[in-house]
Design a protein around this motif. Sequence first.
Motif, PDB file in Angstrom:
ATOM      1  N   LYS A 176       0.761  -1.080  -0.136  1.00 57.59           N
ATOM      2  CA  LYS A 176       0.158   0.203  -0.025  1.00 57.59           C
ATOM      3  C   LYS A 176       0.707   1.180   0.208  1.00 57.59           C
ATOM      4  O   LYS A 176       0.586   2.075  -0.638  1.00 57.59           O
ATOM      5  CB  LYS A 176      -0.853   0.080   1.240  1.00 57.59           C
ATOM      6  N   LEU A 177       2.076   1.274   0.633  1.00 57.06           N
ATOM      7  CA  LEU A 177       2.796   2.298   0.999  1.00 57.06           C
ATOM      8  C   LEU A 177       3.680   2.711  -0.662  1.00 57.06           C
ATOM      9  O   LEU A 177       3.935   3.740  -0.786  1.00 57.06           O
ATOM     10  CB  LEU A 177       3.589   2.371   1.893  1.00 57.06           C
ATOM     11  N   GLN A 205       2.359   1.753  -3.451  1.00 57.68           N
ATOM     12  CA  GLN A 205       1.402   2.247  -4.306  1.00 57.68           C
ATOM     13  C   GLN A 205       1.078   3.996  -4.193  1.00 57.68           C
ATOM     14  O   GLN A 205       0.758   4.553  -5.090  1.00 57.68           O
ATOM     15  CB  GLN A 205      -0.065   1.504  -4.231  1.00 57.68           C
ATOM     16  N   LYS A 206       1.044   4.116  -2.725  1.00 56.74           N
ATOM     17  CA  LYS A 206       0.883   5.450  -2.652  1.00 56.74           C
ATOM     18  C   LYS A 206       2.265   6.461  -3.059  1.00 56.74           C
ATOM     19  O   LYS A 206       1.967   7.721  -3.603  1.00 56.74           O
ATOM     20  CB  LYS A 206       0.939   5.916  -1.165  1.00 56.74           C
ATOM     21  N   LYS A 207       3.354   5.913  -2.997  1.00 57.51           N
ATOM     22  CA  LYS A 207       4.561   6.343  -3.570  1.00 57.51           C
ATOM     23  C   LYS A 207       4.494   6.552  -5.034  1.00 57.51           C
ATOM     24  O   LYS A 207       4.779   7.686  -5.503  1.00 57.51           O
ATOM     25  CB  LYS A 207       5.848   5.830  -3.179  1.00 57.51           C
ATOM     26  N   LYS A 266       1.360   7.032  -6.872  1.00 60.27           N
ATOM     27  CA  LYS A 266       0.439   8.035  -6.998  1.00 60.27           C
ATOM     28  C   LYS A 266       1.130   9.220  -6.593  1.00 60.27           C
ATOM     29  O   LYS A 266       0.784  10.318  -7.472  1.00 60.27           O
ATOM     30  CB  LYS A 266      -0.658   7.749  -5.950  1.00 60.27           C
ATOM     31  N   LYS A 267       2.025   9.677  -5.797  1.00 60.90           N
ATOM     32  CA  LYS A 267       2.494  10.832  -5.382  1.00 60.90           C
ATOM     33  C   LYS A 267       3.643  11.181  -6.646  1.00 60.90           C
ATOM     34  O   LYS A 267       3.587  12.456  -6.976  1.00 60.90           O
ATOM     35  CB  LYS A 267       3.427  10.859  -4.008  1.00 60.90           C
TER      36      LYS A 267
END
Length: 312
Positions: free
Chosen positions: A295-296, A298-300, A302-303
């Motif tokens: 999840k982290l 994937q957040k990176k 998206k960022k």
Amino acid sequence: MPQGTHGTHNAVKDPRNEEVLIYINGELKPREEAKISVFDSGYLVGDGVWEALRVHDGVLVFLDEHLDRLWTGAATIGLDIGMSREELVQEVWKTLDANEMNNHVHVRIMLTRGIKKTPSQDPRLTVSGPNLVIVAEHKKADPESRDAGVTLFTSTIRRGSPDYLDPRLNCHSKQHEVQALIQALEAGADEALMLDVNGFVSTCNATNFFIVKDGEVWTSTGQYCMNGITRGKVIEVCHEEGIPCYEKNFSLFEVYGADEAFVTGSFGGLTPVTEVDGRVISKEVPGERTRELQKLYQKKIKKAVANHSSHA
């Protein structure tokens, strides 16, 4: 040898790939017509470097890191790419635009020293400039494969020492990795785990390897493993989130006793490992820490997409 293709590079089948245009030295060719000379240095002696990256929502994700690795690889083998980073990126977008691609795309950039006038290792016998091939495909990682996890088998083929073939070099010769994978497939596993020259755990044949023990995340020192962009991002996100993460020497002793294990790569992201050498690592797939890191990561991504305007 098992005939299945389960592994970290499993993609959802996409019929559009049958009609993609392939870039060869400035020209776009239909897939079936995409050909290069048998006198190409890459074909003859594996003399070349390559890079693979992903397109998400119109953005070449982690582009600077991928270009850094490509340019460093070219410098290592004494290859003049013959264009600037900006010019290469323009050629990549020429390929993507021609194929109307902007999401869930895998791009492979391949550079060889060029055409030889006769089969030989000697770079002085090269009679052309570098050959540049760009293959872009609609490729989305198969969620079923990722959710099922992969099994590994420890190969007898070792990762090379930096003084004879630095594992960080994305060169066209992958013979030792192919040999390692063949051993794993013959043993009934999905992919190969490889040790370094000192017997410590290094990497897999096509991905980098991590274990989780008591909440801590461990990976190899980096001296004998691939210079993975995703590997680096996982380490980075661990430090950002206060998750204990160590680049260290460890052996199969620690692997067999790990709570979780996973592998990383630009295509599949983080893929859980369920077994190593027939020993079950985790019955929960993915494990708690692996799921958190997925999840982290994937957040990176998206960022990274949000911080770069999409291609016009």
